[in-house]
Design an enzyme around this catalytic site. Sequence first.
Site, PDB file in Angstrom:
ATOM      1  N   HIS A   1      10.481  21.924  37.750  1.00 50.25           N
ATOM      2  CA  HIS A   1       9.740  22.082  39.001  1.00 50.25           C
ATOM      3  C   HIS A   1       8.460  22.874  38.769  1.00 50.25           C
ATOM      4  CE1 HIS A   1       8.701  24.143  42.808  1.00 50.25           C
ATOM      5  NE2 HIS A   1       9.031  22.964  43.340  1.00 50.25           N
TER       6      HIS A   1
ATOM      7  N   ARG B   1     -14.636   8.575   5.754  1.00 45.20           N
ATOM      8  CA  ARG B   1     -13.791   8.085   6.855  1.00 45.20           C
ATOM      9  C   ARG B   1     -14.330   8.699   8.147  1.00 45.20           C
ATOM     10  NH1 ARG B   1      -8.601  11.659   4.928  1.00 45.20           N
ATOM     11  NH2 ARG B   1      -9.749  13.600   4.822  1.00 45.20           N
TER      12      ARG B   1
ATOM     13  N   SER C   1       0.932   2.410  48.327  1.00 42.01           N
ATOM     14  CA  SER C   1       0.684   3.356  47.252  1.00 42.01           C
ATOM     15  C   SER C   1       1.971   3.444  46.453  1.00 42.01           C
ATOM     16  CB  SER C   1       0.309   4.719  47.817  1.00 42.01           C
ATOM     17  OG  SER C   1       0.136   5.629  46.755  1.00 42.01           O
TER      18      SER C   1
ATOM     19  N   GLY D   1       4.472   5.060  44.542  1.00 39.33           N
ATOM     20  CA  GLY D   1       4.902   6.431  44.267  1.00 39.33           C
ATOM     21  C   GLY D   1       5.784   6.379  43.034  1.00 39.33           C
ATOM     22  N   THR D   2       5.145   6.407  41.892  1.00 42.31           N
ATOM     23  CA  THR D   2       5.899   6.109  40.664  1.00 42.31           C
ATOM     24  C   THR D   2       6.806   7.255  40.216  1.00 42.31           C
ATOM     25  OG1 THR D   2       3.881   6.657  39.463  1.00 42.31           O
ATOM     26  CG2 THR D   2       4.394   4.322  39.765  1.00 42.31           C
ATOM     27  N   ASN D   3       6.622   8.445  40.772  1.00 42.32           N
ATOM     28  CA  ASN D   3       7.597   9.500  40.448  1.00 42.32           C
ATOM     29  C   ASN D   3       8.968   9.107  40.994  1.00 42.32           C
ATOM     30  OD1 ASN D   3       5.601  11.000  39.311  1.00 42.32           O
ATOM     31  ND2 ASN D   3       5.486  12.514  40.955  1.00 42.32           N
ATOM     32  N   ASP D   4       9.007   8.838  42.300  1.00 38.50           N
ATOM     33  CA  ASP D   4      10.281   8.451  42.892  1.00 38.50           C
ATOM     34  C   ASP D   4      10.715   7.069  42.416  1.00 38.50           C
ATOM     35  OD1 ASP D   4      11.567  10.394  44.404  1.00 38.50           O
ATOM     36  OD2 ASP D   4      10.061  10.257  45.991  1.00 38.50           O
TER      37      ASP D   4
ATOM     38  N   LYS E   1      -8.826   4.373   2.198  1.00 37.29           N
ATOM     39  CA  LYS E   1      -9.662   4.935   1.139  1.00 37.29           C
ATOM     40  C   LYS E   1     -10.307   3.817   0.321  1.00 37.29           C
ATOM     41  CE  LYS E   1      -7.877   8.798  -0.441  1.00 37.29           C
ATOM     42  NZ  LYS E   1      -6.766   9.462  -1.165  1.00 37.29           N
TER      43      LYS E   1
ATOM     44  N   CYS F   1       0.086   6.955  43.040  1.00 35.67           N
ATOM     45  CA  CYS F   1      -0.004   8.401  43.110  1.00 35.67           C
ATOM     46  C   CYS F   1       1.142   8.964  42.279  1.00 35.67           C
ATOM     47  CB  CYS F   1       0.059   8.883  44.548  1.00 35.67           C
ATOM     48  SG  CYS F   1       1.493   8.311  45.456  1.00 35.67           S
TER      49      CYS F   1
ATOM     50  N   GLY G   1       2.596  13.403   2.773  1.00 38.27           N
ATOM     51  CA  GLY G   1       3.893  13.007   2.221  1.00 38.27           C
ATOM     52  C   GLY G   1       3.722  12.004   1.101  1.00 38.27           C
TER      53      GLY G   1
ATOM     54  N   ARG H   1      -5.332   7.501  -7.105  1.00 38.87           N
ATOM     55  CA  ARG H   1      -5.314   8.030  -5.737  1.00 38.87           C
ATOM     56  C   ARG H   1      -4.550   7.087  -4.822  1.00 38.87           C
ATOM     57  NH1 ARG H   1     -11.640   8.516  -4.461  1.00 38.87           N
ATOM     58  NH2 ARG H   1     -10.885  10.073  -2.974  1.00 38.87           N
TER      59      ARG H   1
ATOM     60  N   ARG I   1       0.137  15.668  50.526  1.00 35.36           N
ATOM     61  CA  ARG I   1       1.542  15.911  50.862  1.00 35.36           C
ATOM     62  C   ARG I   1       1.591  16.922  51.989  1.00 35.36           C
ATOM     63  NH1 ARG I   1       1.048  16.477  45.208  1.00 35.36           N
ATOM     64  NH2 ARG I   1       2.416  15.125  43.954  1.00 35.36           N
TER      65      ARG I   1
ATOM     66  N   MET J   1       1.945  10.536  -2.410  1.00 38.44           N
ATOM     67  CA  MET J   1       1.650  11.194  -3.677  1.00 38.44           C
ATOM     68  C   MET J   1       0.250  11.807  -3.699  1.00 38.44           C
ATOM     69  SD  MET J   1       1.161   9.746  -7.456  1.00 38.44           S
ATOM     70  CE  MET J   1      -0.593   9.802  -7.228  1.00 38.44           C
TER      71      MET J   1
ATOM     72  N   TYR K   1      -6.942   1.592  43.105  1.00 41.43           N
ATOM     73  CA  TYR K   1      -7.286   2.945  42.679  1.00 41.43           C
ATOM     74  C   TYR K   1      -6.103   3.632  42.010  1.00 41.43           C
ATOM     75  CZ  TYR K   1      -4.765   4.736  46.771  1.00 41.43           C
ATOM     76  OH  TYR K   1      -3.805   5.029  47.696  1.00 41.43           O
TER      77      TYR K   1
ATOM     78  N   GLU L   1       8.233   3.150  46.636  1.00 35.97           N
ATOM     79  CA  GLU L   1       8.886   4.079  45.719  1.00 35.97           C
ATOM     80  C   GLU L   1      10.385   3.820  45.622  1.00 35.97           C
ATOM     81  OE1 GLU L   1       8.196   8.087  47.100  1.00 35.97           O
ATOM     82  OE2 GLU L   1       8.161   7.438  49.178  1.00 35.97           O
TER      83      GLU L   1
ATOM     84  N   ARG M   1       0.377  11.480  53.580  1.00 37.98           N
ATOM     85  CA  ARG M   1       1.778  11.086  53.653  1.00 37.98           C
ATOM     86  C   ARG M   1       2.491  11.945  54.683  1.00 37.98           C
ATOM     87  NH1 ARG M   1       5.395  12.066  48.455  1.00 37.98           N
ATOM     88  NH2 ARG M   1       5.247  14.219  49.165  1.00 37.98           N
TER      89      ARG M   1
HETATM   90  P1  ADP Z   1      -6.757  13.144  -0.647  1.00 37.02           P
HETATM   91  O1  ADP Z   1      -6.377  11.889   0.053  1.00 37.02           O
HETATM   92  O2  ADP Z   1      -5.671  14.151  -0.709  1.00 37.02           O
HETATM   93  O3  ADP Z   1      -8.066  13.686  -0.163  1.00 37.02           O
HETATM   94  P2  ADP Z   1      -8.171  12.032  -2.864  1.00 37.02           P
HETATM   95  O4  ADP Z   1      -7.674  10.795  -3.517  1.00 37.02           O
HETATM   96  O5  ADP Z   1      -9.301  11.873  -1.940  1.00 37.02           O
HETATM   97  O6  ADP Z   1      -6.951  12.746  -2.178  1.00 37.02           O
HETATM   98  O7  ADP Z   1      -8.538  13.034  -4.009  1.00 37.02           O
HETATM   99  C1  ADP Z   1      -8.746  14.397  -3.793  1.00 37.02           C
HETATM  100  C2  ADP Z   1      -9.978  14.870  -4.506  1.00 37.02           C
HETATM  101  O8  ADP Z   1      -9.945  14.530  -5.865  1.00 37.02           O
HETATM  102  C3  ADP Z   1     -11.247  14.211  -3.999  1.00 37.02           C
HETATM  103  O9  ADP Z   1     -11.770  14.874  -2.908  1.00 37.02           O
HETATM  104  C4  ADP Z   1     -12.169  14.368  -5.164  1.00 37.02           C
HETATM  105  O10 ADP Z   1     -12.834  15.594  -5.103  1.00 37.02           O
HETATM  106  C5  ADP Z   1     -11.239  14.326  -6.336  1.00 37.02           C
HETATM  107  N1  ADP Z   1     -11.375  13.014  -6.980  1.00 37.02           N
HETATM  108  C6  ADP Z   1     -10.687  11.887  -6.720  1.00 37.02           C
HETATM  109  N2  ADP Z   1     -11.112  10.882  -7.513  1.00 37.02           N
HETATM  110  C7  ADP Z   1     -12.086  11.388  -8.278  1.00 37.02           C
HETATM  111  C8  ADP Z   1     -12.925  10.848  -9.316  1.00 37.02           C
HETATM  112  N3  ADP Z   1     -12.845   9.574  -9.662  1.00 37.02           N
HETATM  113  N4  ADP Z   1     -13.824  11.672  -9.898  1.00 37.02           N
HETATM  114  C9  ADP Z   1     -13.909  12.959  -9.502  1.00 37.02           C
HETATM  115  N5  ADP Z   1     -13.159  13.536  -8.572  1.00 37.02           N
HETATM  116  C10 ADP Z   1     -12.250  12.760  -7.960  1.00 37.02           C
HETATM  117 MG    MG Z   2       8.369  10.129  46.984  1.00 40.12          MG
HETATM  118 MG    MG Z   3      -9.673  12.745  -0.042  1.00 35.41          MG
END
Ligand code: ADP
Ligand code: MG
Ligand code: MG
Length: 899
Positions: free
Chosen positions: A470, A354, A779, A781-784, A28, A846, A107, A98, A576, A109, A866, A760, A632
């Site tokens: 199988h 992204r 060839s 035969g990587t299974n066997d 980000k 194969c 997971g 962020r 086969r 924050m 191949y 193999e 074969r």
């Molecule tokens: P996530 O990774 O969960 O997408 P973000 O850090 O991108 O979290 O934040 C989620 C949303 O919060 C963003 O899509 C945006 O809409 C809002 N946001 C984050 N920073 C700002 C900011 N500086 N001004 C306005 N909105 C913000």
């Molecule tokens: Mg075989």
């Molecule tokens: Mg975001």
Amino acid sequence: MAEKKWVYSFGDGKAEGAASMRDLLGGKGANLAEMSNIGLPVPPGFTITTEVCTAFYENDRNYPDGLKEQVEAALEQVGKAVGMSFGDPENPLLVSVRSGGRASMPGMMDTVLNLGLNDETAAGLAKRAGDERFAYDSYRRFISMYSDVVLGVEHHNFEEILEYYKEEQEYSLDTELSATDWQDVIHRYKERVEEELGRPFPQDVNEQLWGAVGAVFGSWRNRRAETYRRLHNIPESWGTAVNVQAMVFGNMGDTSATGVAFTRNPSTGEKALYGEFLVNAQGEDVVAGIRTPQSLTKKARLEGNDKLPSMEEAMPDAFAELSAVFERLERHYTDMQDVEFTVQEAKLWMLQTRSGKRTAKAALKIAVEMVGEGLIGEETAISRVDPASLDQLLHPTLDPDAPRDVLATGLPASPGAASGEIVFSSDEAAALRQAGKNVVLVRVETSPEDINGMHSAVAILTTRGGMTSHAAVVARGMGRPCVSGAGSIRIDYKSETFTAAGVTLKKGDIITVDGSTGQVLKGEIPTLQPELSGDFATLMSWADKHRRMEVRTNAETPHDAETARKFGAEGIGLCRTEHMFFEEDRIVAVRQMILADDAKGRRAALEKILPMQRDDFRQLFEIMHGLPVTIRLLDPPLHEFLPKGEAEIADFAKETGADAEKLARRLADLAETNPMLGHRGCRLGISYPEIYEMQARAIFEGALLAAAETGAAVTPEIMIPLVGMKAELDFLKERIVAVAVEVEKEKGAKLEYRIGTMIELPRAAIMAREIAESAEFFSFGTNDLTQTTYGISRDDAAHFMNDYMGKKIIAQDPFVSLDREGVGELVRLGAERGRETRPDIKLGICGEHGGDPASIAFCEEVGLTYVSCSPYRVPIARLAAAQSALAGAGNNTSGSGTA
Ligand code: ADP
Ligand code: MG
Ligand code: MG
């Protein structure tokens, strides 16, 4: 001593970071810097580096020296850029905090918005903006978010308070709340926080800031994040970055909004803005689903039948600017982008970009069109598509619009979908197929004698067994959809019924099997057919230009061979022959051959099989039209062909006039303790040379017939299985050559052919130098070879492989992806030693690995000629081979693209 730089600023048309600094700034932060550098409107801010996270944990959860000062300085600079000051009651700067690591990670924050608000600054913001309602709306959002994310007072506390307040005031929508209402709500929020924590909500803005920063770093080691890292092999040492950024407000009335968008449609790849926005809202509202978002374009609004106006209509200027930004982003990143933006009083601000995730279909279209637009070259286009994802496009799929009645869900063992009548036995499947019916073979599990039934079925369903059972392996090889291990289904063979989800279905009832999802559905569901055309075909033609290795197919039926040709196979790498023995019209002769008392009796039975085999081979050679075909010779132990169970034995005895007692004796003779390591492969040819002689004759005669028919020269490659000693090969080679001489004499023709062997067994790899003196090709035969190197039986592995993976003893099933270090080392050794003796020896692979992108990359590294895989994986292998050739032997490990 120069102080280490912990903080990188961005905004105002420039940045200290760049996209290339992803490791240090996180995805980000690096892209916020990059967007600033290219002059896009990004609210100013700064990134606290991932190194701070690492230092923090190395130093007993203390921040490194100098961080505090650098953050203060950067914050002041942000304030200057926007003409505000953090904590200033007259003109307060608000920020978002962020998280953002190298790889996006659930997971971690959640983002905190509007940080810097307290009782005083909220009043100042209200005055400054001339909008009390906006200020208190922002403040209440901040209190609930911060309390939830940083203080651990969960969100539902605030939801309850708000719901209760609305009921009390008889409001139904949040928009009905006035400034005073929000002030009341804020009062209640703060009371609740104090009740929960025993201390008031922090009014000190610096305490707020460091609280949020600490929460981001703290979340790097929370349970959810750790679990995610473990599952995805993300090292703990990577750390996360923290971004602090000036707020822009999408909740400043009707000329403000917030949204998320893709620069192209991520599901179809179509070049059109795709996304959603919400007027008068802040970031989290779009995803939270509090209100229904609106379309970006007028076209999308009309298609979706939305009542509310699109952004194109409601905010034409900001929309035009957004479209221009998209063009710019695509030209700069040369890839489809996934962005987040906010409009504050008609002015556009970019908050994130992204590379966007996309379906296989979209990935192809985007890659091909971007080459057409001059954004990327063919080589980049090739790298942009994940070969494994093509699987989605190579099988019939269920019409997504059709209603589904799911009976059970098992393992998605072999992709594709098909509908047919339920049958419970392979014989019946074959019979009904002959009568032109589509049948689904339903078994508890399958065994080699079900091959014919499986071939006759349009889909296979088992209630037991895993992804390498199988049924699963054979179905994948045949390209039949298969759901395995659907344990909630109860089969009753006696009454020919099964029960699932409280419904009982009987033989003849129609079900649909979706091997791509593992679903078993009631009734017939329409499907969409795969096609290798358009963008798919274009990308494949580029891949073909750039790959070094040939791609062949494993096929033994005309249908499979034709399918593979359609998908671009350049020959057959493994035919086969035993599968041909199971066909109903010949199994009797095969059994007579096995039961014969002597070579003479065997020869008589083989005479009956010869014309059928000859015809099989002729057809394959004709379909392959001069392309190489590797056949074969008979491989499995003979008892696999014999009838099982008393009823089957009695039937067979009656049909052939064989003595039931003798039959039972012969069966007992043939029984083996460990058939995988028993009397099979070339060992059969050595005990009963006449079997291999018949097969060689069928191959040679078939080749001559096909050459005459098509006019294309046919050079069969005869492959001897399970060779461990050069002497085995020599013994058999001599006999095959003698047959060739005979056939040449009889037909007055000259035969071109090659005799080679499977590698193999570990011994074969080790002795490759000597074996190559006789073998004209190898060839792998990587299974066997995997079975014999690990000493693990593939058929039994399902029982414990999951334990191994669960307990992290093994990262990946070696039957799915080649074990580079162990089995791969034997392949490398075999290839090197083979080439020492015979520098131009043809080397192929194969077995399942020939269609696995990571294994294909390995084959490129060791310089195989191949790879050979099941027909439906041919396009995957073509693309993977191109990617590994482009990546260059020796430094490619992944084989997958960015999609
Ligand atoms: P996530 O990774 O969960 O997408 P973000 O850090 O991108 O979290 O934040 C989620 C949303 O919060 C963003 O899509 C945006 O809409 C809002 N946001 C984050 N920073 C700002 C900011 N500086 N001004 C306005 N909105 C913000
Ligand atoms: Mg075989
Ligand atoms: Mg975001």
